[in-house]
Design a protein around this motif. Structure first.
Motif, short mmCIF file in Angstrom:
data_model
loop_
_atom_site.label_atom_id
_atom_site.label_comp_id
_atom_site.label_asym_id
_atom_site.label_seq_id
_atom_site.Cartn_x
_atom_site.Cartn_y
_atom_site.Cartn_z
N SER A 136 -3.95 2.85 13.40
CA SER A 136 -2.54 2.65 13.74
C SER A 136 -1.76 2.10 12.55
N TRP A 137 -2.35 1.20 11.77
CA TRP A 137 -1.71 0.72 10.55
C TRP A 137 -1.49 1.88 9.59
N GLY A 138 -2.52 2.70 9.40
CA GLY A 138 -2.43 3.84 8.49
C GLY A 138 -1.38 4.85 8.92
N MET A 139 -1.29 5.09 10.22
CA MET A 139 -0.27 6.03 10.73
C MET A 139 1.13 5.50 10.42
N ARG A 140 1.37 4.21 10.69
CA ARG A 140 2.69 3.62 10.42
C ARG A 140 3.03 3.70 8.93
N LEU A 141 2.06 3.43 8.09
CA LEU A 141 2.29 3.46 6.65
C LEU A 141 2.63 4.88 6.18
N HIS A 142 1.86 5.86 6.64
CA HIS A 142 2.13 7.24 6.24
C HIS A 142 3.49 7.71 6.76
N GLU A 143 3.87 7.29 7.96
CA GLU A 143 5.19 7.64 8.49
C GLU A 143 6.29 7.02 7.63
N TYR A 144 6.10 5.78 7.18
CA TYR A 144 7.08 5.09 6.34
C TYR A 144 7.36 5.89 5.07
N TYR A 145 6.31 6.51 4.53
CA TYR A 145 6.44 7.30 3.30
C TYR A 145 6.61 8.79 3.59
N ASN A 146 6.80 9.14 4.87
CA ASN A 146 7.02 10.53 5.28
C ASN A 146 5.88 11.45 4.82
N ARG A 147 4.66 11.03 5.06
CA ARG A 147 3.48 11.79 4.67
C ARG A 147 2.55 11.96 5.86
N GLN A 148 1.78 13.03 5.83
CA GLN A 148 0.71 13.22 6.80
C GLN A 148 -0.43 12.28 6.41
N PRO A 149 -1.08 11.63 7.35
CA PRO A 149 -2.23 10.79 7.00
C PRO A 149 -3.30 11.64 6.29
N TYR A 150 -3.86 11.10 5.24
CA TYR A 150 -4.81 11.85 4.44
C TYR A 150 -6.00 12.33 5.26
N ALA B 104 0.86 -1.18 0.00
CA ALA B 104 0.00 0.00 0.00
C ALA B 104 0.90 1.23 0.00
N ILE B 105 0.59 2.18 -0.86
CA ILE B 105 1.33 3.43 -0.92
C ILE B 105 0.32 4.56 -0.73
N PRO B 106 0.56 5.45 0.24
CA PRO B 106 -0.37 6.58 0.40
C PRO B 106 -0.51 7.34 -0.92
N TRP B 107 -1.71 7.69 -1.27
CA TRP B 107 -1.98 8.39 -2.52
C TRP B 107 -1.14 9.66 -2.64
N THR B 108 -0.95 10.36 -1.52
CA THR B 108 -0.19 11.61 -1.54
C THR B 108 1.31 11.39 -1.75
N ALA B 109 1.78 10.16 -1.66
CA ALA B 109 3.20 9.86 -1.89
C ALA B 109 3.49 9.65 -3.37
N LEU B 110 2.47 9.67 -4.19
CA LEU B 110 2.64 9.41 -5.62
C LEU B 110 2.56 10.68 -6.45
N THR B 111 3.27 10.68 -7.55
CA THR B 111 3.19 11.74 -8.55
C THR B 111 2.87 11.08 -9.87
N LEU B 112 1.80 11.51 -10.50
CA LEU B 112 1.43 11.01 -11.82
C LEU B 112 2.26 11.75 -12.86
N ASP B 113 3.06 11.02 -13.61
CA ASP B 113 3.88 11.58 -14.68
C ASP B 113 3.13 11.32 -15.98
N THR B 114 2.46 12.35 -16.50
CA THR B 114 1.63 12.18 -17.68
C THR B 114 2.45 11.99 -18.95
N ALA B 115 3.66 12.53 -18.99
CA ALA B 115 4.50 12.37 -20.17
C ALA B 115 5.00 10.93 -20.29
N GLU B 116 5.37 10.33 -19.16
CA GLU B 116 5.89 8.97 -19.16
C GLU B 116 4.82 7.92 -18.90
#
Length: 159
Positions: A124-138, A82-94
């Motif tokens: 708690s699962w969501g918090m750990r995941l967001h921390e892993y990706y250095n993001r604020q929980p959505y 699982a990757i937090p949605w905010t950790a992703l960048t959509l690259d439309t060119a690629e």
């Protein structure tokens, strides 16, 4: 188009980069099914897998996570992440998603398999995941709300 923001501070969704714009909707609003199968590229340039699912927080109406399918053959031996949605960048060119962590960091995450999904509604699962990706929980990005308790906007009521 949005500019790349590696910390996700400028919005509550995936960032968008690139000049790729096709016919029809997008890239700001797209059918989730059009993103399934998009490859995911890490900060060190490695193709680590593909988006297999996009998970919606039904109560808030927001995208919570993308599920990365890594490795395996015909579904056997595949590891999901699982990757937090905010950790992703959509690259439309690629025509891919970019995530700003290394491939090794994704590989170090134990992930899960198709028969043993985590409880994604577990805070708690969501918090750990967001921390892993250095993001604020959505769910914490909306002032005065808690996960699963999003109030409708006053200007949108009655529509």
């Amino acid at each position: 188009m949005s500019t790349y923001d590696p910390k996700g501070a400028s919005g509550s969704g995936a960032q968008i980069v690139g000049g790729g714009v096709g016919e029809g909707p997008g890239p700001e609003i797209m059918a989730a099914a059009t993103l399934d199968g998009d490859k995911v590229i890490t900060a060190d340039g490695e193709h680590v897998g593909k988006v297999s699912d996009i998970m919606l927080d039904v109560r808030s109406g927001r995208i919570a996570y993308a599920v990365l399918s890594e490795g395996g053959f015909l579904g056997m031996g595949t590891t999901l992440h699982a990757i937090p949605w905010t950790a992703l960048t959509l690259d439309t060119a690629e025509k891919c998603f970019r995530v700003d962590i290394t491939a090794q960091r994704i590989k170090d995450d134990p992930g899960f398999d198709k028969d043993h999904w985590p409880s994604m509604a577990d805070v708690s699962w969501g918090m750990r995941l967001h921390e892993y990706y250095n993001r604020q929980p959505y769910w914490s990005e909306m002032p005065g709300t808690t996960r699963g308790a999003v109030e409708p906007r006053r200007d949108m009521q009655g529509l």
